[in-house]
Enzyme design. Structure first.
Site, mmCIF file in Angstrom:
data_model
loop_
_atom_site.group_PDB
_atom_site.id
_atom_site.type_symbol
_atom_site.label_atom_id
_atom_site.label_comp_id
_atom_site.label_asym_id
_atom_site.label_seq_id
_atom_site.Cartn_x
_atom_site.Cartn_y
_atom_site.Cartn_z
ATOM 1 N N ASN A 10 15.029 3.602 2.725
ATOM 2 C CA ASN A 10 14.959 3.796 1.276
ATOM 3 C C ASN A 10 15.690 5.088 0.945
ATOM 4 O O ASN A 10 15.190 6.181 1.214
ATOM 5 C CB ASN A 10 13.477 3.891 0.862
ATOM 6 N N TRP A 11 16.879 4.927 0.390
ATOM 7 C CA TRP A 11 17.689 6.115 0.102
ATOM 8 C C TRP A 11 17.215 6.854 -1.143
ATOM 9 O O TRP A 11 17.711 7.945 -1.439
ATOM 10 C CB TRP A 11 19.165 5.715 -0.085
ATOM 11 N N LYS A 12 16.328 6.273 -1.892
ATOM 12 C CA LYS A 12 15.837 6.871 -3.146
ATOM 13 C C LYS A 12 17.048 7.245 -4.032
ATOM 14 O O LYS A 12 18.038 6.543 -4.023
ATOM 15 C CB LYS A 12 14.949 8.081 -2.858
ATOM 16 N N HIS A 96 6.755 1.085 -4.994
ATOM 17 C CA HIS A 96 6.816 2.368 -4.273
ATOM 18 C C HIS A 96 5.966 3.402 -5.019
ATOM 19 O O HIS A 96 5.925 3.412 -6.247
ATOM 20 C CB HIS A 96 8.266 2.836 -4.165
ATOM 21 N N GLU A 98 6.415 6.378 -5.704
ATOM 22 C CA GLU A 98 7.140 7.205 -6.677
ATOM 23 C C GLU A 98 7.313 6.460 -7.994
ATOM 24 O O GLU A 98 7.322 7.059 -9.063
ATOM 25 C CB GLU A 98 8.481 7.651 -6.075
ATOM 26 N N GLU A 168 2.058 2.964 2.987
ATOM 27 C CA GLU A 168 2.638 4.293 2.842
ATOM 28 C C GLU A 168 1.603 5.231 2.228
ATOM 29 O O GLU A 168 1.483 5.300 0.995
ATOM 30 C CB GLU A 168 3.867 4.249 1.928
ATOM 31 N N GLY A 174 7.541 12.117 2.455
ATOM 32 C CA GLY A 174 8.406 13.272 2.192
ATOM 33 C C GLY A 174 7.752 14.607 2.480
ATOM 34 O O GLY A 174 8.262 15.650 2.080
ATOM 35 N N SER A 213 7.201 9.954 6.342
ATOM 36 C CA SER A 213 7.723 10.957 7.285
ATOM 37 C C SER A 213 8.019 10.389 8.673
ATOM 38 O O SER A 213 7.764 11.043 9.694
ATOM 39 C CB SER A 213 6.759 12.151 7.376
ATOM 40 N N GLY A 234 12.286 6.970 4.510
ATOM 41 C CA GLY A 234 12.951 7.650 3.400
ATOM 42 C C GLY A 234 13.954 8.658 3.915
ATOM 43 O O GLY A 234 15.085 8.321 4.253
ATOM 44 N N GLY A 235 13.539 9.913 4.005
ATOM 45 C CA GLY A 235 14.435 11.017 4.345
ATOM 46 C C GLY A 235 15.334 10.757 5.548
ATOM 47 O O GLY A 235 16.546 10.987 5.478
HETATM 48 C C1 PEP Z 1 9.622 6.403 1.449
HETATM 49 O O1 PEP Z 1 10.396 6.814 0.602
HETATM 50 O O2 PEP Z 1 9.181 5.261 1.359
HETATM 51 C C2 PEP Z 1 9.259 7.291 2.551
HETATM 52 C C3 PEP Z 1 8.417 6.852 3.447
HETATM 53 O O3 PEP Z 1 9.842 8.537 2.576
HETATM 54 P P1 PEP Z 1 9.847 9.593 3.809
HETATM 55 O O4 PEP Z 1 10.228 8.825 5.047
HETATM 56 O O5 PEP Z 1 10.860 10.611 3.434
HETATM 57 O O6 PEP Z 1 8.461 10.145 3.920
#
Ligand code: PEP
Length: 254
Positions: A10-12, A96, A98, A168, A174, A213, A234-235
């Site tokens: 997930n590049w957000k 998600h 966010e 999640e 994050g 994470s 994500g990251g």
């Molecule tokens: C996400 O955006 O779904 C996520 C899990 O982010 P991260 O891996 O950065 O915690």
């Protein structure tokens, strides 16, 4: 039938179309030899077309980060299932945290999006997870059961085997503070149990992802859990070598 691991990035709100093409151009050779893992990248809407073209012929699929539940209409700023399908998307993230937190998306909205995704031949990755406050108050199970009940409310019971659910924990996203493999496995098992009440045997084929994470260093802790079938990243998905290492770990079973 065993469940095929799935690693979704997930590049957000990161990467322009040009940067996205550069990223997948770097990623493709790193994962080209990987078999037995479904690999998905979810760029921002603006990069979907170019990234999709750059992925042609590769073993990486294209996903979107969100969608509207209506196929078309007066919904300024929104993107529909047919539009995503037209660009070659096969997956779409819905619910998600966010989106829930910053855009007031409700459990009901998530359920409508999941129905619309299947209607337009997209596989929804339905995200659920508790906040830190909910966890500290001992409400994790209650919150996730509610998100799941609404998130899957309108789905045909026959789609259980194609469903993807990402657990999640919001406090792990994050923050660099991942859940433990054991805790993520416990919650994933609960989710599968609830899904079984709704989808019967199909729930044994539902793929459960952990998100929060995930890194090349800790993916092994999650992918080796019996109830966890992959990760929503994500990251670390922004960095092709890191994402490729996570995919490689999933291919090797951790
Ligand atoms: C996400 O955006 O779904 C996520 C899990 O982010 P991260 O891996 O950065 O915690």
């Amino acid at each position: 039938m065993t469940r095929i691991p799935l690693i979704a990035g997930n590049w957000k709100m990161h990467k322009t179309a040009r940067e996205g093409v550069e990223a997948v151009t770097a990623l493709k050779p790193l994962v080209a030899a990987v078999e037995g893992v479904d690999i998905v990248v979810c760029p921002p809407f603006t990069a979907l077309a170019d990234v999709g073209r750059a992925l042609a012929g590769s073993n990486i699929e294209l996903g979107a980060q969100d969608m509207h539940w209506e196929p078309q209409g007066a919904y300024t700023g929104e993107i529909s299932g047919p539009m995503l399908w037209d660009l070659g998307c096969t997956y779409v993230i819905v619910g998600h945290s966010e989106r829930r937190r910053y855009f007031r998306e409700t459990d009901d909205d998530v359920g409508r999006k999941a129905v619309a995704a299947f209607a337009h031949e997209l596989l929804p990755i339905i995200c659920v997870g508790e906040t830190l406050g909910e966890r500290d108050a001992g409400r994790t199970e209650e919150v996730i059961a509610r998100q799941l009940r609404w998130g899957t409310a309108g789905l045909d019971p026959a789609v259980g085997d194609r469903l993807v659910v990402a657990y999640e924990p919001v406090w792990a996203i994050g923050t660099g503070r991942a859940a433990t493999g054991a805790e993520a496995n416990r919650v994933s098992g609960l989710i599968r149990g609830w899904l079984a009440e709704r989808f019967g045997e199909g729930a044994q084929q539902t793929r459960m992802l952990y998100g929060g994470s995930v890194t090349p260093e800790n993916i092994g802790e999650f992918i080796t859990q019996p109830e966890i079938d992959g990760a929503l990243v994500g990251g670390a998905s922004l960095d092709p070598p890191a994402f490729a290492a996570i995919v490689g770990a999933a291919a090797g079973g951790g």
